[in-house]
Design an enzyme around this catalytic site. Structure first.
Site, PDB file in Angstrom:
ATOM      1  CD  GLU A  91      45.222  31.169  50.409  1.00  0.00           C
ATOM      2  OE1 GLU A  91      44.233  30.487  50.736  1.00  0.00           O
ATOM      3  OE2 GLU A  91      46.404  30.812  50.606  1.00  0.00           O
TER       4      GLU A  91
ATOM      5  CG  HIS B 257      46.391  36.377  52.748  1.00  0.00           C
ATOM      6  ND1 HIS B 257      46.884  36.048  53.990  1.00  0.00           N
ATOM      7  CD2 HIS B 257      47.123  35.671  51.851  1.00  0.00           C
ATOM      8  CE1 HIS B 257      47.869  35.178  53.846  1.00  0.00           C
ATOM      9  NE2 HIS B 257      48.043  34.932  52.554  1.00  0.00           N
TER      10      HIS B 257
ATOM     11  CG  HIS C 275      52.669  36.600  52.679  1.00  0.00           C
ATOM     12  ND1 HIS C 275      53.252  35.903  51.648  1.00  0.00           N
ATOM     13  CD2 HIS C 275      51.434  36.045  52.832  1.00  0.00           C
ATOM     14  CE1 HIS C 275      52.407  34.978  51.197  1.00  0.00           C
ATOM     15  NE2 HIS C 275      51.301  35.063  51.890  1.00  0.00           N
TER      16      HIS C 275
ATOM     17  CG  HIS D  46      50.547  31.723  55.078  1.00  0.00           C
ATOM     18  ND1 HIS D  46      49.994  30.734  54.308  1.00  0.00           N
ATOM     19  CD2 HIS D  46      50.485  32.836  54.313  1.00  0.00           C
ATOM     20  CE1 HIS D  46      49.642  31.221  53.140  1.00  0.00           C
ATOM     21  NE2 HIS D  46      49.929  32.499  53.118  1.00  0.00           N
TER      22      HIS D  46
ATOM     23  CD  GLU E 183      45.635  55.628  68.250  1.00  0.00           C
ATOM     24  OE1 GLU E 183      45.372  55.141  67.154  1.00  0.00           O
ATOM     25  OE2 GLU E 183      46.021  56.780  68.413  1.00  0.00           O
TER      26      GLU E 183
HETATM   27  O1  2HA Z   1      50.601  33.527  46.989  1.00  0.00           O
HETATM   28  O2  2HA Z   1      49.547  34.496  49.645  1.00  0.00           O
HETATM   29  O3  2HA Z   1      48.398  32.333  50.568  1.00  0.00           O
HETATM   30  C1  2HA Z   1      49.372  33.900  47.418  1.00  0.00           C
HETATM   31  C2  2HA Z   1      49.279  33.629  48.849  1.00  0.00           C
HETATM   32  C3  2HA Z   1      48.817  32.319  49.263  1.00  0.00           C
HETATM   33 ZN    ZN Z   2      49.595  33.893  51.665  1.00  0.00          ZN
END
Ligand code: 2HA
Ligand code: ZN
Length: 272
Positions: free
Chosen positions: A116, A140, A142, A211, A170
């Site tokens: 990414e 980023h 999950h 995602h 908050e």
């Molecule tokens: O595996 O999170 O978006 C990496 C990720 C792809």
């Molecule tokens: Zn991801």
């Protein structure tokens, strides 16, 4: 003195470990990047090598020319960042045009920056400009509950912002600029980076439907804290929905009062 003794490297490792413990990073899921300060670039100079070749980023990020980033590696596990950072992460340098990067430390044994990387650098570019250089982190993750909500709530930033603000007092103070939503897209590459970037102009939180989440912030602590706050709010909403839905909640007027008391601008866009 080694790379691992430098403060920002230690902070990076702590953040990756905390995020792993939160359950946001199964297998190779998620990625983190940090833009080094000038002093940090000086501090790492003795450990880096600028001999490697440049690779295209896939987008142009002119205002990131000559900047250095510590980034997690493609296919690498966040769980392993604290075990051996140079195998699982590395420092990259952007070229003078803002079109290519090269690895100057770490990512040993042929490893590459996160898949990414384009979304990270596009978001860094926008945030650097918008915050006059204050923001240094893109994360980023999950995040389980936030992902779950993308199967149930309409994929509309206004709906997500208002619903998540209501789940913890908050929240509007922590993310007053609200949440942007990218509908499902193929991950990795320029298309999702451009959509994420558009939303980063306005928000510090962007959810990728089905995602995960992208968060931007000044420091590793603040960015982790933002991710944690949104995800905790999402967890409460999942529980509330599972219990049959809201019977009472925080009103628009309550939010206006909160904004006044905390001296935070709460946009009327999200209120009735
Ligand atoms: O595996 O999170 O978006 C990496 C990720 C792809
Ligand atoms: Zn991801």
């Amino acid at each position: 003195m080694t790379m691992e003794d430098i403060k920002f490297v230690q902070n990076f490792k702590k953040t990756t470990n905390d995020a792993w413990l939160k359950g946001w990073h199964e297998r190779n899921g998620g990625n983190i990047s940090y833009r080094l300060t000038e002093d940090e670039v000086v501090a790492v100079k003795e450990f880096i090598s600028e001999d490697s070749k440049y690779t295209p980023i896939g987008v142009t990020v002119k205002n990131l020319a000559n900047e250095y980033f510590l980034v997690t590696g493609s296919g690498k596990f966040i769980r392993n960042m604290t075990v051996c950072l140079e195998e699982n992460a590395g420092i990259i340098k952007i070229d003078e045009k803002g079109e290519n990067y090269k690895i100057v430390w770490g990512l040993i044994n042929g490893a590459k920056p996160t898949s990414e990387i384009t979304s990270h650098l596009m978001s860094h570019s926008i945030k650097k400009e918008k915050t006059k250089g204050a923001y240094r982190v893109i994360m980023h993750s999950h995040t389980t509950n936030t992902i779950a909500l993308t199967f149930v709530l309409p994929l509309d930033g206004k709906v997500f912002t208002r619903q998540l603000w209501e789940m913890a007092t908050e929240c509007p103070v922590v993310f007053p600029s609200g949440i942007g939503i990218v509908p499902w897209m193929v991950p990795g590459g320029a298309a999702i980076a451009n959509e994420t970037g558009k939303l980063m102009n306005k928000h510090d939180v962007v959810i990728w439907a089905h995602h995960g989440m992208f968060c931007a912030g000044e420091s590793l602590d603040l960015t982790f804290g933002l991710m944690d706050t949104v995800e905790k709010s999402a967890e409460i909403l999942v529980k509330v929905l599972a219990m049959g839905g809201k019977k009472q909640t925080i009103s628009s007027q309550n939010f206006r009062d909160l904004g006044k008391a905390f001296n935070v601008h709460i946009s009327e866009d999200y209120l009735d």
